[in-house]
Scaffold this motif. Sequence first.
Motif, short mmCIF file in Angstrom:
data_model
loop_
_atom_site.label_atom_id
_atom_site.label_comp_id
_atom_site.label_asym_id
_atom_site.label_seq_id
_atom_site.Cartn_x
_atom_site.Cartn_y
_atom_site.Cartn_z
N GLY A 282 0.79 -1.22 0.00
CA GLY A 282 0.00 0.00 0.00
C GLY A 282 0.83 1.27 0.00
N TYR A 305 -4.30 -4.50 -0.65
CA TYR A 305 -3.73 -3.96 0.57
C TYR A 305 -4.51 -4.47 1.76
CZ TYR A 305 -2.13 -0.52 4.03
OH TYR A 305 -1.62 0.07 5.15
N LYS A 309 -8.24 2.24 2.68
CA LYS A 309 -7.70 3.31 1.85
C LYS A 309 -7.02 4.38 2.70
CE LYS A 309 -9.33 7.02 -1.22
NZ LYS A 309 -8.41 6.82 -2.35
N MET A 312 -3.29 3.64 3.75
CA MET A 312 -2.23 3.45 2.76
C MET A 312 -1.16 4.53 2.90
SD MET A 312 -4.30 2.29 -0.69
CE MET A 312 -2.79 1.91 -1.60
N ASN A 313 0.10 4.11 2.80
CA ASN A 313 1.20 5.07 2.86
C ASN A 313 1.27 5.92 1.59
OD1 ASN A 313 2.14 4.37 5.41
ND2 ASN A 313 3.40 2.71 4.62
N GLN A 319 -2.74 7.42 -5.33
CA GLN A 319 -3.82 6.45 -5.48
C GLN A 319 -4.73 6.82 -6.65
OE1 GLN A 319 -5.78 5.21 -1.73
NE2 GLN A 319 -4.14 6.29 -0.65
N HIS A 331 -8.97 -3.18 -0.96
CA HIS A 331 -8.53 -3.05 0.42
C HIS A 331 -9.03 -4.22 1.28
CE1 HIS A 331 -8.80 1.09 -1.26
NE2 HIS A 331 -7.60 1.17 -0.73
#
Length: 453
Positions: A282, A305, A309, A312-313, A319, A331
């Motif tokens: 992610g 991931y 959402k 996420m990094n 994205q 996700h």
Amino acid sequence: MGTTQSGILGGRLPLADYETNFSDLHPALDRHEALVASDRCYFCHDAPCMTACPTSIDIPLFIRQISTGNPIGSAKTIFDQNILGGMCARVCPTETLCEQACVRNTAEERPVEIGRLQRYATDIAMKENKQFYARAAASGQRVAVVGAGPAGLACAHRLAVKGHEVVIYDAREKSGGLNEYGIAAYKSVDDFAQSEVDYVLSIGGIEVRHGQALGRDFSLADLSEQYDAVFLGLGLAGVNALRIEGENAEGIDDAVDFIAALRQSKTKADIAVGRRIVVLGGGMTAIDAAVQAKLLGAEEVTICYRRGKEHMNASEFEQDLAASKGVTIRHWLQPKRIALKDDKVAGIELEYTTLVDGKLTATGETGIIAADQIFKAIGQTFEASGLGSLAFEGGRIVVDAEGKTSLANVWAGGDCVVGGEDLTVSAVANGRDAAEAINRAFAAAMPQASAVA
């Protein structure tokens, strides 16, 4: 790799498509566009954008200099704090740093385009080979820098300006580290990473020795004996394992290796890619791998991931970029098993997850996504030998606020240290600040001599 219709192969697209697909993500501003963009800045006296910049560039000043027709002066303002300002202008997640903090970043307005303005100024200075720094008188001090990535280059440059002699050791064939091998090809085109390396090294007093790996060709003890100080800017070389059934099958690849191969390819047509791709992770590496797989001609690309959402990094901009290229992001899924056919990847079984009292928990419900290639982008690890008794915590080097390690005359910075942020701009700040600390240490050790300015 396979070469059947359903296999993994290169050359899926006409050559012209590769050139188009991997063109500059954010084309450079022309003079008029730069003046218009700079005119939107309020030049805040307590600018939050400056606070948000890890290298503390005086952003209002450099933008004002652009607005008054002085891009060279603007570039100096940038390089004073960040000698790799050209690459940072291209790859920094400005949407989560300076531009997110911009006071014009509201529901009604978009932020000032700080990153593109920074690129405008630094590109002009580099194209004209405008040099702002001259080396101080030779100090007689020698420093070894391990790693020719952003941290090592920034440290070496600042030390060279102070008059110290620097030797950089790097295991790869090219300098640049993350900037050369670890970012999406469309974020830095025209071999800019090497042009920037050349610009940085042009200060003089810096020797680079490629093909030299710590723990194989030399140890930290060796360097400590030969040099007056050592800076470690090692980065992250290892890739986390999935630890699931079938992980070693043909068609399971590390996303970082895939990205590095793309960065070194001239045409991109020689890079093999499957038709159905699953990317696990992610962060930025997952996004870069997924988008580029799609640009190479993969028909279906899915990022999976294990969290939501919001966890996420990868930034929201990244994205959205992936989605705009046709990448599907799913996700709350974690890998459970690689599905194989004739010892090759045929798909991946994933298990749904959820949060229970804040803890990630598997639900027991599973599903399979068909795939002929799977990329692992679940994080990298610090792998280094030859470091002796250096203090570690959580697999990273322990340093103080100035980058000093537990060993005398040894500093470190970038991804290899505790708290490393996996950002080019943060690594630059670490290297720059460590160089200043090394210079102060040299001055303190010679009380009869005046400190290098």
